[in-house]
Design a protein around this motif. Structure first.
Motif, PDB file in Angstrom:
ATOM      1  N   ALA A 103      72.433   9.274 -10.860  1.00  0.00           N
ATOM      2  CA  ALA A 103      71.682  10.055 -11.798  1.00  0.00           C
ATOM      3  C   ALA A 103      72.075  11.578 -11.514  1.00  0.00           C
ATOM      4  CB  ALA A 103      70.158  10.004 -11.838  1.00  0.00           C
ATOM      5  N   LEU A 104      72.413  11.940 -10.139  1.00  0.00           N
ATOM      6  CA  LEU A 104      72.947  13.254  -9.784  1.00  0.00           C
ATOM      7  C   LEU A 104      74.420  13.296 -10.459  1.00  0.00           C
ATOM      8  CD1 LEU A 104      71.854  13.852  -6.205  1.00  0.00           C
ATOM      9  CD2 LEU A 104      71.149  15.060  -8.196  1.00  0.00           C
ATOM     10  N   ARG A 105      75.198  12.266 -10.396  1.00  0.00           N
ATOM     11  CA  ARG A 105      76.324  12.492 -10.863  1.00  0.00           C
ATOM     12  C   ARG A 105      76.445  12.450 -12.474  1.00  0.00           C
ATOM     13  NH1 ARG A 105      76.955   9.468  -5.952  1.00  0.00           N
ATOM     14  NH2 ARG A 105      78.598  10.075  -4.594  1.00  0.00           N
ATOM     15  N   ARG A 106      75.716  11.808 -13.181  1.00  0.00           N
ATOM     16  CA  ARG A 106      75.692  11.757 -14.395  1.00  0.00           C
ATOM     17  C   ARG A 106      75.343  13.214 -15.076  1.00  0.00           C
ATOM     18  NH1 ARG A 106      72.686   6.531 -14.657  1.00  0.00           N
ATOM     19  NH2 ARG A 106      74.092   4.957 -15.184  1.00  0.00           N
ATOM     20  N   LEU A 107      74.275  13.931 -14.077  1.00  0.00           N
ATOM     21  CA  LEU A 107      73.555  15.022 -14.781  1.00  0.00           C
ATOM     22  C   LEU A 107      74.573  16.179 -14.337  1.00  0.00           C
ATOM     23  CD1 LEU A 107      70.979  16.942 -15.316  1.00  0.00           C
ATOM     24  CD2 LEU A 107      70.302  17.012 -12.980  1.00  0.00           C
TER      25      LEU A 107
END
Length: 759
Positions: free
Chosen positions: A389-393
């Motif tokens: 999720a951190l990478r997606r964000l």
């Protein structure tokens, strides 16, 4: 992906390749080098009288002889200034003459009738070196009071580069909800090409001919021109097959210069083949970077700021490529694959009592990907946020290109890509969602299983302002291609004829790549490094093809008595729309010798490939043995021209990256003695490192920077492997309380980390 064979393979796999040691010239003599066995010291005595009188010895040279000839080595260059001035790069002598600065530094060369006689003569050399304190640790080299290696490099720091906005970073850190800091090391490694360093030199009518393993003719030729003072037309460089290069086959090594001078003085060819241990102590090395990095996040996980502090070890002298790549690649990759508003960075270069360092496969790219991607996983661990999720964000969105790079020393931008799609498709390729079940199975068997990923962007191409290539139509009805980049596994003999055959619309079998590097019309162009040759030389050859067809069209129009625009071209022939008469391209070439020959020079393109690599590892907690169980690599290397060659480049890069993860490193004692200078001591990756469950695929997003839409791929494997596998290892160790762990992941180090966490 489509897969085709390589036309080089039958020759190379049946022992018919022609490497430097396969070159022997009539009347040749043999060279053997005297080397320092101290890392640092003053040369008190160097007496070679007995060696000169030994049986079979024809000549002995020291630095005095080379200096008398006016020869010198190329000094390192940096095309932009540093924080407090230019790069301090004193020219390094061919041989040590006052001080030695690393084990293996050459002191003299013996030229004899045979190698055995040369080695016997070396036993008669009288050498006394007064030892000086050695500087081994990069951080220690910059410490106050450290022994100084060069008067011209105060504090052992030849260059410092700073980039970004430190005030903006400080403000972001002051308001951040989370701050994550890591210290990491990328250990110095030996590139270890399959082919040892070698050279054969001869002179004909004042022309220097050098046969040597090389990645490109222009770079090596230019270095020889600088060293000798000869005009370019009096220096010729040859290399047909090269058994591995990895960035360290681009410069004129001191041994090449020494035997070139000896050959000129004696009027006979001279040949030299190093031993494996010689290659390990005297070839340029790679990596050797100490990194600290800190990331600031807001409460939702958005990246606010990132700071980098690097120390890059250059070895005994600043080399020709190591200083530039350590700075340039770090700066342009400083944000990784993410939108980060504020960046602050510092790269300090240092000299130590080790072998010189060069741009080894990836050249600071793997280190920056390692730093950024380890920080992202550590941020997830410390904040409790999901790492995917951190990478997606934070990933750079697909509509943001060209994406400017404010930290770059020269204007630059990510040219194209789709990181969100790369992330999603890469996770699907790896079956990320199925990992919990696989982890449960491992736990039931008493094993620790972890998964890790790495999302990265890297620079490729550039290097020289332009590249030149040529096409000639031969009298025997074939087509010959000419360019100066030398393959060491990239498949130039296959892919370049394929490209030209498609444009000329003739059979690829009629087209071949010239391996006589100095006999063709192409005279300039960078070598096969920086993941650049397909988009650079390939694009120039495509333009050559277009211009050759245009020339043929004019001739066909005259002979068919029509306007050029009234001709259709297909399947290698022109057809008149008015009369339906045809005239073939090769017919025109045969009837008009030389008329279609074409030489083209184009600016060198630069672009930014990207990738998502995922690794799964299992660790036996009883022994510390870590094993990769699954690996997936999805790379955006632009338009794929030959899938076999792309896959081969990724596989090769992966193996070199995994070698560093699991054990490769140069070990020195406190006196600077190199303790891992043989294959008995130095860890080398083996085929069983990668599992059968390895999936490779490509996301083809064309680059707008070149005719083919291609991007680099030669270094992607090393860049993805380091962070993906180390993130997986940390994920496997985390349930046992291991929060900090760095390369290499040897069984003992993994086992010790588990013991320390349990204590």
């Amino acid at each position: 992906m489509t897969y085709q064979g390589r036309r080089e393979d039958p020759r190379l796999t049946t022992g018919q390749g022609r490497y430097t040691d396969d070159v022997s010239l009539p009347g040749q003599l043999h060279a053997v080098f005297l080397r320092s066995d101290h890392a640092h010291g003053r040369i008190e005595t160097l007496t070679l009288d007995a060696a000169r009188e030994a049986p079979g010895v024809r000549l002995v040279l020291t630095q005095d002889d080379i200096a008398a000839a006016g020869w010198r080595r190329t000094a390192a260059a940096m095309p932009f200034p540093g924080f407090d001035g230019p790069l301090l790069a004193p020219e390094s002598a061919v041989f040590a003459y006052d001080r030695v600065r690393h084990v293996g530094e050459p002191l003299a060369v013996v030229i004899a009738d045979s190698v055995a006689q040369g080695r016997d003569a070396l036993e008669l050399a009288e050498v006394e070196i007064d030892p000086l304190p050695a500087v081994i640790d990069p951080a220690g080299a910059l410490a106050e009071g450290a022994p100084q290696l060069h008067d011209a490099i105060p504090g052992n720091r030849p260059f410092e580069y700073r980039f970004g906005d430190p005030e903006a970073v400080a403000a972001a850190f002051a308001t951040a909800a989370h701050r994550v800091r890591l210290a990491m090391t990328s250990e110095r490694v030996v590139p270890n090409p399959m082919e040892p360093k070698a050279a054969v030199v001869s002179w004909t009518d004042g022309v220097l001919d050098l046969h040597a393993p090389s990645q490109g003719m222009q770079g090596l030729r230019d270095a020889l021109v600088f060293a000798t003072g000869l005009p370019p037309e009096q220096v010729r460089v040859f290399a047909q097959d090269v058994g591995g290069a990895f960035g360290v086959r681009a410069d004129a090594y001191p041994e090449y210069l020494a035997i070139a001078l000896a050959s000129r003085m004696l009027g006979r060819p001279v040949k030299w083949l190093s031993t494996r241990s010689e290659t390990m102590v005297s070839d340029y090395m790679g990596r050797g970077i100490v990194m600290e990095a800190e990331l600031a996040l807001d409460a939702e996980g958005r990246f606010l700021a990132l700071s980098h502090d690097w120390i890059a070890d250059l070895g005994s002298h600043p080399g020709t490529s190591g200083p530039f790549t350590s700075v340039m690649n770090a700066a342009v990759m400083a944000t990784g694959a993410y939108r980060i508003p504020a960046i602050d960075g510092r790269v300090r270069l240092c000299v130590t009592n080790k072998t010189q360092l060069a741009a080894y496969r990836g050249a600071a790219r793997p280190e920056m990907a390692y730093a950024v991607e380890r920080l992202v996983d550590e941020a997830a661990r410390q904040t409790g946020l999901d790492r995917v999720a951190l990478r997606r964000l934070n990933a750079i969105p697909a509509d943001a290109y060209p994406y400017p790079i404010p930290t770059a020393p020269m204007p630059s931008a990510y040219d194209s890509g789709d990181l969100p799609r790369l992330l999603e498709q890469g996770l699907a390729l790896s079956d990320w969602d199925g990992f919990p079940a696989r982890r449960a199975q491992a736990e039931a068997a008493g094993l620790l299983r972890g998964i890790g990923c790495a999302l990265f962007v890297e620079p490729s191409g550039g290097v020289l302002p332009s590249d030149e290539a040529a096409i000639t139509f031969e009298a025997d009805g074939t087509v010959l291609l000419h360019e100066l980049a030398v393959a060491s596994g990239q498949g130039h003999e296959t892919v370049f004829p394929e490209l030209v055959a498609q444009r000329l619309e003739i059979e690829p079998a009629l087209i071949s790549l010239s391996l006589q590097r100095n006999s063709g019309p192409a005279t300039k162009g960078a070598g096969a490094f920086g993941s650049r040759t397909l988009m650079s030389q390939g694009s120039v050859l495509v333009e050559c093809s277009r211009q050759a067809v245009a020339k043929a069209r004019e001739i066909a129009a005259r002979e068919l008595d029509v306007a050029p625009d009234d001709l259709d071209y297909a399947d290698g022939a022109f057809r008149s729309r008015a009369s339906n008469r045809t005239l073939g391209l090769m017919e025109i070439a045969a009837a008009h010798p030389g008329a279609l020959d074409t030489t083209v020079e184009l600016p060198s393109p630069r672009n930014f490939p990207s990738g998502l690599h995922v690794a799964e590892v299992e660790i036996d907690p009883e022994t510390g043995v870590a094993r990769i169980e699954r690996y997936a690599a999805l790379d955006d290397c632009g338009v794929v021209v030959n899938g076999t060659l792309v896959a081969g480049q990724v596989w090769g890069g992966l193996m070199q990256g995994l070698g560093q993860v699991f054990g490769e490193r140069c070990v020195y004692d406190e006196d600077g003695q190199f303790l891992t200078a043989t294959f008995m001591d130095y860890y080398m990756p083996r085929a069983d490192l990668l599992p059968g469950a390895t999936a490779l695929d490509n996301l083809e997003i064309p680059s707008p920077t070149n005719e083919l839409g291609a991007k680099g791929v030669g270094e992607a494997g090393t860049i993805g492997a380091l962070p993906a596998v180390m993130n997986a290892i940390l994920d496997a160790l985390a349930p046992r309380g291991v929060a900090r762990f760095d390369m290499p992941a040897t069984p003992h180090r993994v086992w010790q980390a588990l013991q320390d966490a349990a204590a």
